[in-house]
Design a protein around this motif. Structure first.
Motif, mmCIF file in Angstrom:
data_model
loop_
_atom_site.group_PDB
_atom_site.id
_atom_site.type_symbol
_atom_site.label_atom_id
_atom_site.label_comp_id
_atom_site.label_asym_id
_atom_site.label_seq_id
_atom_site.Cartn_x
_atom_site.Cartn_y
_atom_site.Cartn_z
ATOM 1 N N PHE A 8 -28.687 18.949 105.621
ATOM 2 C CA PHE A 8 -27.460 18.423 106.226
ATOM 3 C C PHE A 8 -26.809 19.514 107.066
ATOM 4 N N PHE A 9 -26.091 19.081 108.110
ATOM 5 C CA PHE A 9 -25.189 19.982 108.820
ATOM 6 C C PHE A 9 -23.953 20.178 107.949
ATOM 7 N N LEU A 10 -23.295 21.333 108.106
ATOM 8 C CA LEU A 10 -22.019 21.585 107.430
ATOM 9 C C LEU A 10 -20.902 21.481 108.458
ATOM 10 N N ILE A 11 -19.862 20.725 108.142
ATOM 11 C CA ILE A 11 -18.701 20.645 109.026
ATOM 12 C C ILE A 11 -17.433 20.908 108.213
ATOM 13 N N LYS A 12 -16.421 21.433 108.883
ATOM 14 C CA LYS A 12 -15.169 21.796 108.207
ATOM 15 C C LYS A 12 -13.990 21.260 108.991
ATOM 16 N N GLY A 13 -13.111 20.539 108.304
ATOM 17 C CA GLY A 13 -11.919 19.992 108.935
ATOM 18 C C GLY A 13 -10.772 20.980 108.932
ATOM 19 N N LYS A 39 -14.200 18.100 113.848
ATOM 20 C CA LYS A 39 -14.393 19.010 112.712
ATOM 21 C C LYS A 39 -15.411 20.069 113.112
ATOM 22 N N LYS A 40 -15.138 21.317 112.763
ATOM 23 C CA LYS A 40 -15.963 22.427 113.233
ATOM 24 C C LYS A 40 -17.321 22.460 112.526
ATOM 25 N N VAL A 41 -18.348 22.699 113.339
ATOM 26 C CA VAL A 41 -19.701 22.840 112.813
ATOM 27 C C VAL A 41 -19.882 24.288 112.365
ATOM 28 N N LEU A 42 -20.466 24.476 111.188
ATOM 29 C CA LEU A 42 -20.618 25.821 110.656
ATOM 30 C C LEU A 42 -22.021 26.371 110.899
ATOM 31 N N GLY A 43 -22.054 27.645 111.284
ATOM 32 C CA GLY A 43 -23.307 28.369 111.431
ATOM 33 C C GLY A 43 -23.454 29.352 110.292
ATOM 34 N N LYS A 44 -24.479 30.157 110.355
ATOM 35 C CA LYS A 44 -24.708 31.139 109.287
ATOM 36 C C LYS A 44 -23.643 32.227 109.284
ATOM 37 N N ASN A 45 -22.916 32.363 110.400
ATOM 38 C CA ASN A 45 -21.843 33.362 110.477
ATOM 39 C C ASN A 45 -20.464 32.718 110.473
ATOM 40 N N GLY A 46 -20.406 31.452 110.100
ATOM 41 C CA GLY A 46 -19.124 30.748 110.060
ATOM 42 C C GLY A 46 -18.963 29.778 111.217
ATOM 43 N N GLU A 47 -17.735 29.619 111.710
ATOM 44 C CA GLU A 47 -17.465 28.711 112.819
ATOM 45 C C GLU A 47 -18.175 29.215 114.078
ATOM 46 N N ILE A 48 -18.701 28.300 114.866
ATOM 47 C CA ILE A 48 -19.528 28.661 116.023
ATOM 48 C C ILE A 48 -18.704 28.577 117.307
ATOM 49 N N SER A 49 -18.502 29.717 117.958
ATOM 50 C CA SER A 49 -17.761 29.775 119.218
ATOM 51 C C SER A 49 -18.746 30.072 120.348
ATOM 52 N N GLU A 96 -31.400 28.178 115.820
ATOM 53 C CA GLU A 96 -30.824 29.322 116.529
ATOM 54 C C GLU A 96 -30.231 28.871 117.862
ATOM 55 N N ILE A 97 -28.993 29.292 118.124
ATOM 56 C CA ILE A 97 -28.282 28.915 119.348
ATOM 57 C C ILE A 97 -28.283 30.090 120.313
ATOM 58 N N LYS A 98 -28.765 29.843 121.547
ATOM 59 C CA LYS A 98 -28.787 30.887 122.563
ATOM 60 C C LYS A 98 -28.151 30.360 123.845
ATOM 61 N N VAL A 99 -27.439 31.241 124.519
ATOM 62 C CA VAL A 99 -26.947 30.962 125.867
ATOM 63 C C VAL A 99 -27.559 32.048 126.737
ATOM 64 N N GLY A 100 -28.519 31.647 127.586
ATOM 65 C CA GLY A 100 -29.286 32.650 128.312
ATOM 66 C C GLY A 100 -30.136 33.438 127.321
ATOM 67 N N ASP A 101 -30.004 34.753 127.360
ATOM 68 C CA ASP A 101 -30.745 35.611 126.418
ATOM 69 C C ASP A 101 -29.898 36.000 125.211
ATOM 70 N N LYS A 102 -28.645 35.548 125.195
ATOM 71 C CA LYS A 102 -27.746 35.961 124.122
ATOM 72 C C LYS A 102 -27.801 34.992 122.939
ATOM 73 N N ILE A 103 -28.058 35.535 121.743
ATOM 74 C CA ILE A 103 -28.048 34.721 120.525
ATOM 75 C C ILE A 103 -26.609 34.596 120.031
ATOM 76 N N ILE A 104 -26.144 33.376 119.882
ATOM 77 C CA ILE A 104 -24.763 33.127 119.451
ATOM 78 C C ILE A 104 -24.666 33.077 117.928
ATOM 79 N N ASP A 105 -25.501 32.274 117.314
ATOM 80 C CA ASP A 105 -25.501 32.068 115.860
ATOM 81 C C ASP A 105 -26.661 31.131 115.548
ATOM 82 N N SER A 106 -26.787 30.726 114.312
ATOM 83 C CA SER A 106 -27.769 29.709 113.916
ATOM 84 C C SER A 106 -27.046 28.609 113.164
#
Length: 236
Positions: free
Chosen positions: A79-84, A111-121, A140-150
């Motif tokens: 499941f995805f984790l979400i936080k209100g 509601k915010k989706v949670l990644g392995k490092n918390g809220e994903i910005s 894993e979420i990437k924008v260009g070559d930058k890893i944001i979170d998972s």
């Protein structure tokens, strides 16, 4: 005879609850990530008490392509984790995500989706030359070559007994949740999981339940008539 009326009455109540469950399943045919409820089952516990339990089928629904880069679907367990805003954690298979005004990844209900490092910005990373968001099969979420979170994917011990907090969302059970193993799931970007409800099977169940309901009604009517006749005979 009175016991028979009581038993038939309980049967009516049982059928009504089952009809309500099936009606809800049918109403959510087009709800993303919806998991059908299996009609009520009565269980006798170790103390001889009877209680009714609802079970949710966590069978996977069909994965449908949307081509929206923030639509995500889970294949396999998890499941995805979400936080209100109230900090309440919920579990969901509904991957209709978007960016809110503050740049956080949120679901359709904000509601915010949670990644392995918390809220994903993500918003700051979108200001670069390559704003395309890529989500790998492991989350894993990437924008260009930058890893944001998972994206954090979790599992629970008894997922068929989870309590709903919304149409496609669930509350963690008393044992909480744990991170899913990488080989038990994969994430598809640009896809969504449809409801796992089969309308044909649900309609067949509805027809059968209506027949059983009518039968129980006839039994009660017959027993009530017999009881009335017995009372009249007793007065003679």
């Amino acid at each position: 005879m009175i016991k028979g009326i009581y038993t038939a009455g309980r049967s009516l109540d049982h059928r009504i609850k089952n009809i309500d469950v099936i009606a809800n399943n049918l109403a959510n045919l087009n709800t993303t990530g919806f998991k059908r409820e299996i009609p009520f089952s009565e269980i006798i516990n170790q103390y001889g008490e009877v209680y009714v339990r609802k079970i949710t089928s966590q069978q996977q629904g069909e994965i449908l392509q949307t081509s929206n880069q923030l639509d995500l679907a889970i294949s396999g367990k998890g499941f995805f984790l979400i936080k209100g805003e109230d900090e309440k954690i919920e579990l969901t298979r509904d991957g209709r995500f978007k960016l809110n005004d503050e740049g956080f990844l949120v679901n359709y209900d904000n509601k915010k989706v949670l990644g392995k490092n918390g809220e994903i910005s993500i918003v700051e990373s979108l200001l670069g030359k390559d704003p395309k968001i890529i989500v790998s099969r492991s989350g894993e979420i990437k924008v260009g070559d930058k890893i944001i979170d998972s994206i954090r994917i979790v599992q629970v011990e008894n997922d068929n007994e989870l309590q709903r907090s919304g149409s496609s969302n669930f509350l963690p059970d008393e044992n909480g949740y744990k991170d899913a193993l990488d080989d038990t799931y994969s994430i598809s970007q640009g896809f969504l999981e449809s409801a796992n409800t089969n309308p044909i099977l649900e309609m067949e169940s509805m027809i059968q339940l209506n027949k059983e309901y009518e039968t129980a009604q006839k039994v009660i009517s017959a027993l009530d008539t017999s009881l009335g006749q017995a009372n009249e005979m007793g007065k003679v």
